[in-house]
Every structure is written in structure tokens, then in C-alpha cells.
Write a protein that holds these residues in place. Sequence first.
Motif, PDB file in Angstrom:
ATOM      1  N   UNK A  26       0.872  -1.171   0.000  1.00 18.65           N
ATOM      2  CA  UNK A  26       0.000   0.000   0.000  1.00 18.65           C
ATOM      3  C   UNK A  26       0.913   1.226   0.000  1.00 18.65           C
ATOM      4  N   UNK A  27       0.719   2.142  -0.936  1.00 20.24           N
ATOM      5  CA  UNK A  27       1.592   3.304  -1.024  1.00 20.24           C
ATOM      6  C   UNK A  27       1.592   4.146   0.252  1.00 20.24           C
ATOM      7  N   UNK A  28       0.524   4.095   1.038  1.00 17.76           N
ATOM      8  CA  UNK A  28       0.498   4.832   2.303  1.00 17.76           C
ATOM      9  C   UNK A  28       1.543   4.300   3.279  1.00 17.76           C
ATOM     10  N   UNK A  29       1.975   3.074   3.064  1.00 23.97           N
ATOM     11  CA  UNK A  29       2.986   2.471   3.939  1.00 23.97           C
ATOM     12  C   UNK A  29       4.326   3.195   3.841  1.00 23.97           C
ATOM     13  N   UNK A  30       4.578   3.875   2.735  1.00 25.50           N
ATOM     14  CA  UNK A  30       5.829   4.627   2.593  1.00 25.50           C
ATOM     15  C   UNK A  30       5.874   5.748   3.632  1.00 25.50           C
ATOM     16  N   UNK A  31       4.781   6.481   3.765  1.00 23.83           N
ATOM     17  CA  UNK A  31       4.708   7.560   4.760  1.00 23.83           C
ATOM     18  C   UNK A  31       4.779   7.006   6.173  1.00 23.83           C
ATOM     19  N   UNK A  32       4.076   5.919   6.433  1.00 25.59           N
ATOM     20  CA  UNK A  32       4.121   5.293   7.759  1.00 25.59           C
ATOM     21  C   UNK A  32       5.546   4.876   8.089  1.00 25.59           C
ATOM     22  N   UNK A  33       6.249   4.303   7.127  1.00 28.45           N
ATOM     23  CA  UNK A  33       7.633   3.861   7.342  1.00 28.45           C
ATOM     24  C   UNK A  33       8.548   5.044   7.631  1.00 28.45           C
ATOM     25  N   UNK A  34       8.412   6.094   6.847  1.00 27.98           N
ATOM     26  CA  UNK A  34       9.266   7.280   7.027  1.00 27.98           C
ATOM     27  C   UNK A  34       9.045   7.911   8.400  1.00 27.98           C
ATOM     28  N   UNK A  35       7.802   8.054   8.809  1.00 30.34           N
ATOM     29  CA  UNK A  35       7.507   8.663  10.109  1.00 30.34           C
ATOM     30  C   UNK A  35       7.945   7.771  11.267  1.00 30.34           C
ATOM     31  N   UNK A  36       7.802   6.471  11.102  1.00 29.98           N
ATOM     32  CA  UNK A  36       8.252   5.533  12.134  1.00 29.98           C
ATOM     33  C   UNK A  36       9.769   5.600  12.280  1.00 29.98           C
ATOM     34  N   UNK A  41      14.747   7.013  15.273  1.00 30.63           N
ATOM     35  CA  UNK A  41      16.050   7.684  15.330  1.00 30.63           C
ATOM     36  C   UNK A  41      16.062   8.819  16.345  1.00 30.63           C
ATOM     37  N   UNK A  42      14.964   9.553  16.438  1.00 26.80           N
ATOM     38  CA  UNK A  42      14.870  10.632  17.423  1.00 26.80           C
ATOM     39  C   UNK A  42      14.941  10.074  18.840  1.00 26.80           C
ATOM     40  N   UNK A  43      14.213   9.007  19.099  1.00 25.99           N
ATOM     41  CA  UNK A  43      14.201   8.414  20.442  1.00 25.99           C
ATOM     42  C   UNK A  43      15.568   7.835  20.830  1.00 25.99           C
ATOM     43  N   UNK A  44      16.371   7.443  19.834  1.00 28.16           N
ATOM     44  CA  UNK A  44      17.704   6.902  20.110  1.00 28.16           C
ATOM     45  C   UNK A  44      18.789   7.983  20.023  1.00 28.16           C
ATOM     46  N   UNK A  48      20.728  13.639  13.946  1.00 28.93           N
ATOM     47  CA  UNK A  48      21.598  14.070  12.852  1.00 28.93           C
ATOM     48  C   UNK A  48      21.526  13.177  11.620  1.00 28.93           C
ATOM     49  N   UNK A  49      21.023  11.972  11.764  1.00 30.16           N
ATOM     50  CA  UNK A  49      20.907  11.044  10.629  1.00 30.16           C
ATOM     51  C   UNK A  49      19.508  11.038  10.021  1.00 30.16           C
ATOM     52  N   UNK A  50      18.560  11.724  10.657  1.00 34.63           N
ATOM     53  CA  UNK A  50      17.157  11.581  10.272  1.00 34.63           C
ATOM     54  C   UNK A  50      16.887  11.958   8.825  1.00 34.63           C
ATOM     55  N   UNK A  51      17.337  13.118   8.373  1.00 40.83           N
ATOM     56  CA  UNK A  51      16.969  13.566   7.027  1.00 40.83           C
ATOM     57  C   UNK A  51      17.448  12.615   5.937  1.00 40.83           C
ATOM     58  N   UNK A  52      18.706  12.239   5.984  1.00 36.78           N
ATOM     59  CA  UNK A  52      19.235  11.319   4.965  1.00 36.78           C
ATOM     60  C   UNK A  52      18.608   9.938   5.123  1.00 36.78           C
ATOM     61  N   UNK A  53      18.449   9.479   6.350  1.00 33.73           N
ATOM     62  CA  UNK A  53      17.845   8.164   6.588  1.00 33.73           C
ATOM     63  C   UNK A  53      16.413   8.109   6.061  1.00 33.73           C
ATOM     64  N   UNK A  54      15.659   9.186   6.265  1.00 35.08           N
ATOM     65  CA  UNK A  54      14.290   9.229   5.732  1.00 35.08           C
ATOM     66  C   UNK A  54      14.276   9.140   4.210  1.00 35.08           C
ATOM     67  N   UNK A  55      15.170   9.857   3.563  1.00 34.12           N
ATOM     68  CA  UNK A  55      15.260   9.797   2.103  1.00 34.12           C
ATOM     69  C   UNK A  55      15.567   8.376   1.640  1.00 34.12           C
ATOM     70  N   UNK A  56      16.540   7.750   2.283  1.00 32.75           N
ATOM     71  CA  UNK A  56      16.927   6.388   1.896  1.00 32.75           C
ATOM     72  C   UNK A  56      15.804   5.393   2.146  1.00 32.75           C
ATOM     73  N   UNK A  57      15.180   5.461   3.306  1.00 31.71           N
ATOM     74  CA  UNK A  57      14.078   4.545   3.617  1.00 31.71           C
ATOM     75  C   UNK A  57      12.917   4.747   2.660  1.00 31.71           C
ATOM     76  N   UNK A  58      12.628   5.994   2.319  1.00 26.45           N
ATOM     77  CA  UNK A  58      11.542   6.278   1.375  1.00 26.45           C
ATOM     78  C   UNK A  58      11.813   5.613   0.040  1.00 26.45           C
ATOM     79  N   UNK A  59      13.029   5.722  -0.449  1.00 22.70           N
ATOM     80  CA  UNK A  59      13.368   5.101  -1.734  1.00 22.70           C
ATOM     81  C   UNK A  59      13.273   3.580  -1.662  1.00 22.70           C
ATOM     82  N   UNK A  60      13.806   2.990  -0.601  1.00 21.70           N
ATOM     83  CA  UNK A  60      13.794   1.525  -0.475  1.00 21.70           C
ATOM     84  C   UNK A  60      12.372   0.984  -0.327  1.00 21.70           C
TER      85      UNK A  60
END
Length: 147
Positions: A26-36, A41-44, A48-60
Motif C-alpha cells: 500500500x503506497x500509504x505504507x511509505x509515509x508510515x515507514x518514514x515517520x516511524x 532515530x529521534x528516540x535513540x 543528525x541522521x534523520x533527514x538522509x535516513x528518511x530519504x533512503x528509507x523512502x526510496x527503499x
Amino acid sequence: MPETDAEPEFTSDPESWEYSLYIPNDLRAVTVSRRTLRLILTMHGLIGLVDVAELLATELVSNAVRHTKGPAALRVRWSAGVLRIGAWDADPRPPEPPQELGQLIESDDGGRGLGMVRACSDLWGWQPLSRFGNRGKFVWCELRAAA
């Protein structure tokens, strides 16, 4: 909204951790994955890695959802100063080779996802993988934390 399940997987190293988020096709899962991922990363303390990590996770995750018909999963692992982000999908065929950086900029077509992953990560790869009796593949990339 699709149901998701994020669960931590514990390792023997107290500084290491791993989460898996199982998602439907489901394409909505991309947004759910990015926000999760942002929340994890914020909780850990890895903001500093969030922006690039979000881009990479979104693509994958986007590739896993758009190019396959079955379920998928996002896996995030932190160990020894390295963040590994990966997406499992139910299609065992190898991913399309990534485009070169120059082609990414000039191209209006799709297919830029793995080129972005290659350009923005320290290391990337893929491997065949079985999950819950289903064959598929796991496409991953790594980011090293700045010292």
C-alpha cells in the motif's frame, strides 16, 4: 490506514538495536515507514541522521511497494556507529542497477531510487531472502554516524 507493527529486536550488545516494521503493499505504507523511522532515530538520539535516513528509507520502501505485489518490511539496525536501513519485499528478482549521479539529475523518468540510495549512503547492497516462507529480496544501505 494499513496496519503496521514496529517491534524492537534486542541484541547482545547493549548499544545495538534493531526494529522491523511489517507493511502491506500500500503506497500509504511509505509515509508510515518514514515517520516511524524518524521517531525511532529521534528516540535513540540520532537526529543528525534523520533527514538522509528518511530519504533512503523512502526510496527503499517505495521500490518494495511499487514494484512488487506482496507484503514488505522495513528493517532498521544500529550497531557500532553504523545505521543499516533495509527493505524486504516478496519479489526474488534482483533490483534494477542504480543510475549514475549525472543520469539522476538529467532524467525525468522513474528509476532514480537506487541511484539516490547509492549516492547518499556509505554502502548499499541486496541479497535474496526468505521471510515467513515467502521468497524475496532484502535491499539495504548503511550510514555511518559522524565521529
